[in-house]
Design a protein around this motif. Structure first.
Motif, short mmCIF file in Angstrom:
data_model
loop_
_atom_site.label_atom_id
_atom_site.label_comp_id
_atom_site.label_asym_id
_atom_site.label_seq_id
_atom_site.Cartn_x
_atom_site.Cartn_y
_atom_site.Cartn_z
N LEU A 12 0.83 -1.16 -0.17
CA LEU A 12 0.16 0.14 0.03
C LEU A 12 0.73 1.12 0.11
O LEU A 12 0.55 2.24 -0.78
N LEU A 13 1.82 1.42 0.68
CA LEU A 13 2.54 2.43 0.66
C LEU A 13 3.58 2.70 -0.72
O LEU A 13 3.60 3.60 -1.06
N GLN A 14 4.00 1.48 -1.23
CA GLN A 14 4.96 1.58 -2.24
C GLN A 14 3.91 2.11 -3.42
O GLN A 14 4.36 3.07 -4.30
N LYS A 15 2.45 1.58 -3.41
CA LYS A 15 1.70 2.19 -4.72
C LYS A 15 0.87 3.26 -4.21
O LYS A 15 0.33 3.90 -5.34
N GLY A 16 0.87 3.92 -3.07
CA GLY A 16 0.28 4.85 -2.79
C GLY A 16 1.01 6.20 -2.92
O GLY A 16 2.05 6.13 -3.15
N THR A 17 0.36 7.39 -2.75
CA THR A 17 0.99 8.77 -3.14
C THR A 17 0.28 9.35 -1.90
O THR A 17 -0.89 9.84 -1.91
N ALA A 18 1.37 9.96 -1.20
CA ALA A 18 1.01 10.99 -0.21
C ALA A 18 0.92 12.63 -0.63
O ALA A 18 1.94 12.95 -1.32
N ARG A 19 0.15 13.37 -0.16
CA ARG A 19 0.06 14.54 -0.53
C ARG A 19 -0.36 15.57 0.84
O ARG A 19 -1.14 15.08 1.53
N THR A 20 0.16 16.82 0.71
CA THR A 20 -0.15 17.64 1.83
C THR A 20 -1.21 18.82 1.20
O THR A 20 -0.73 19.17 0.12
N TYR A 21 -2.25 19.11 2.08
CA TYR A 21 -3.00 20.05 1.49
C TYR A 21 -2.99 21.21 2.50
O TYR A 21 -2.91 20.94 3.87
N ASP A 22 -2.84 22.43 1.95
CA ASP A 22 -3.08 23.75 2.86
C ASP A 22 -4.72 23.75 3.33
O ASP A 22 -5.63 23.26 2.52
N ARG A 23 -4.98 24.54 4.32
CA ARG A 23 -6.10 24.56 4.95
C ARG A 23 -6.95 25.45 3.83
O ARG A 23 -6.56 26.33 3.12
N GLY A 24 -8.18 24.74 3.79
CA GLY A 24 -9.12 25.52 2.59
C GLY A 24 -9.11 24.93 1.32
O GLY A 24 -9.71 25.28 0.27
N GLN A 25 -7.79 24.11 0.97
CA GLN A 25 -7.60 23.62 -0.42
C GLN A 25 -8.52 22.50 -0.87
O GLN A 25 -9.04 21.45 0.19
N VAL A 26 -9.12 22.48 -1.76
CA VAL A 26 -10.15 21.40 -2.23
C VAL A 26 -9.43 20.29 -2.89
O VAL A 26 -8.68 20.31 -3.58
N LEU A 27 -9.88 19.10 -2.17
CA LEU A 27 -9.21 17.75 -2.53
C LEU A 27 -10.19 17.08 -3.91
O LEU A 27 -9.64 16.42 -4.55
N GLY A 67 -8.43 7.45 0.06
CA GLY A 67 -7.37 8.20 0.87
C GLY A 67 -7.53 7.80 2.24
O GLY A 67 -8.61 7.43 2.91
N VAL A 68 -6.25 7.81 2.77
CA VAL A 68 -6.36 7.66 4.32
C VAL A 68 -5.81 8.67 5.05
O VAL A 68 -4.70 9.38 4.53
N VAL A 69 -6.57 9.43 5.92
CA VAL A 69 -6.08 10.76 6.32
C VAL A 69 -4.95 10.45 7.31
O VAL A 69 -5.03 9.71 8.35
N VAL A 70 -3.74 10.91 7.23
CA VAL A 70 -2.54 10.62 7.92
C VAL A 70 -2.58 11.81 9.11
O VAL A 70 -2.24 11.64 10.29
N SER A 71 -2.84 13.03 8.83
CA SER A 71 -3.00 14.16 9.72
C SER A 71 -3.93 15.20 9.27
O SER A 71 -4.13 15.15 8.29
N GLY A 72 -4.29 16.11 10.19
CA GLY A 72 -5.12 17.10 10.08
C GLY A 72 -6.63 16.85 9.95
O GLY A 72 -6.83 16.02 10.92
N ARG A 73 -7.57 17.35 9.01
CA ARG A 73 -8.90 17.20 9.30
C ARG A 73 -9.46 17.52 7.85
O ARG A 73 -9.20 18.65 7.24
N ILE A 74 -10.35 16.52 7.41
CA ILE A 74 -10.98 16.93 6.20
C ILE A 74 -12.58 16.84 6.26
O ILE A 74 -13.19 16.26 6.96
N HIS A 75 -12.88 18.02 5.46
CA HIS A 75 -14.46 18.10 5.81
C HIS A 75 -15.02 17.57 4.34
O HIS A 75 -14.71 17.91 3.29
N GLN A 76 -16.33 16.87 4.50
CA GLN A 76 -17.15 16.51 3.28
C GLN A 76 -18.37 17.48 3.41
O GLN A 76 -18.86 17.68 4.38
N MET A 77 -18.41 18.44 2.28
CA MET A 77 -19.59 19.22 2.42
C MET A 77 -20.09 19.60 1.13
O MET A 77 -19.61 19.21 0.13
N HIS A 78 -21.37 20.26 1.04
CA HIS A 78 -21.96 20.79 -0.18
C HIS A 78 -21.98 22.21 0.09
O HIS A 78 -22.08 23.01 0.94
N ILE A 79 -21.38 22.86 -1.15
CA ILE A 79 -21.07 24.22 -1.19
C ILE A 79 -22.12 24.82 -2.32
O ILE A 79 -21.98 24.18 -3.45
#
Length: 230
Positions: A24-39, A50-62
């Motif tokens: 999983l680590l070898q085939k996976g790709t880690a990315r860092t997102y700034d606050r407010g950045q859209v995934l 995705g597996v959240v390693v650190s921080g906090r992700i919101h699912q929302m309707h805008i």
């Protein structure tokens, strides 16, 4: 938390042998997102989870005017996009947004059809449990939003949290603005109602820590001899 530790503790991959986690680590790709950045945005296709390693992700309707409705907050080491990769189109109906600086390990959704084939059955069984958990969370939120008044929404939500944690005092995972969005109410109206409820002795609160007065353990705890809700 490292990427490997997040995989070890993730609800989807916890307990898998180190060999599988290394794949999983070898085939996976880690990315860092700034606050407010859209995934992820609505109608975008997601072919990885995705597996959240650190921080906090919101699912929302805008909405088009910038108003947003918070659906859920996802913390480490929970998964992202499991509900989408199980659909036919894999098209997102919502936004994923970094609520703070976050790191996510993205893993190809078809990986267990190839490199992880020996563990495919176990992963698919866990996938079913995770999707079921996501659906139950949506059911709980629908129950909250079905309440007619603001006070009833608040009481229903806090009661669910108290039942979940087996305690009258709970820490909710939202700021006041986020809590208002989750309950689909105005922030000022929510703050006013919380103050009224506190003055009437229904609750006490400080920031996001709430005590629900009059709460008693439910029927599940009564079976263990911990009390019974009247």
């Amino acid at each position: 938390m490292t990427d490997f530790m997040a995989l070890q503790r993730c609800d989807l991959f916890e307990g898998l042998p180190e060999q599988a986690l290394n794949v999983l680590l070898q085939k996976g790709t880690a990315r860092t997102y700034d606050r407010g950045q859209v995934l992820l945005a609505p109608q975008e296709r997601l072919d990885q989870l995705g597996v959240v390693v650190s921080g906090r992700i919101h699912q929302m309707h805008i909405s088009h005017d910038g108003e947003y409705q918070l659906m859920t907050a996802i913390y480490p080491p929970r998964t992202l996009g499991v509900d989408l990769i199980c659909t036919r189109t894999r098209l997102a109906p919502y936004h994923m947004l970094a609520a703070e600086e976050s790191r996510v390990l993205w893993i190809p959704a078809d990986l267990w059809e190839k490199e992880l084939l020996p563990w495919k059955q176990e992963i698919l069984e866990r996938l079913l449990r995770v999707v079921s958990y996501i659906n139950m969370k949506k059911e709980y939120r629908l129950t909250i939003l079905a309440q007619r008044g603001l006070r009833q929404r608040v009481l229903t939500y806090l009661t669910m949290q108290a039942d979940k944690h087996h305690s009258a005092t709970v820490t909710v995972p939202f700021s006041r603005e986020e809590m208002a969005s989750f309950l689909c109410v105005n922030r000022s109206a929510l703050s006013h109602e919380l103050s009224l409820m506190a003055s009437e002795g229904l609750i006490d609160f400080h920031k996001n820590v709430f005590t629900l007065h009059g709460w008693e353990p439910g029927w599940e705890d009564s079976r263990k001899g911990k009390g019974k809700r009247k």
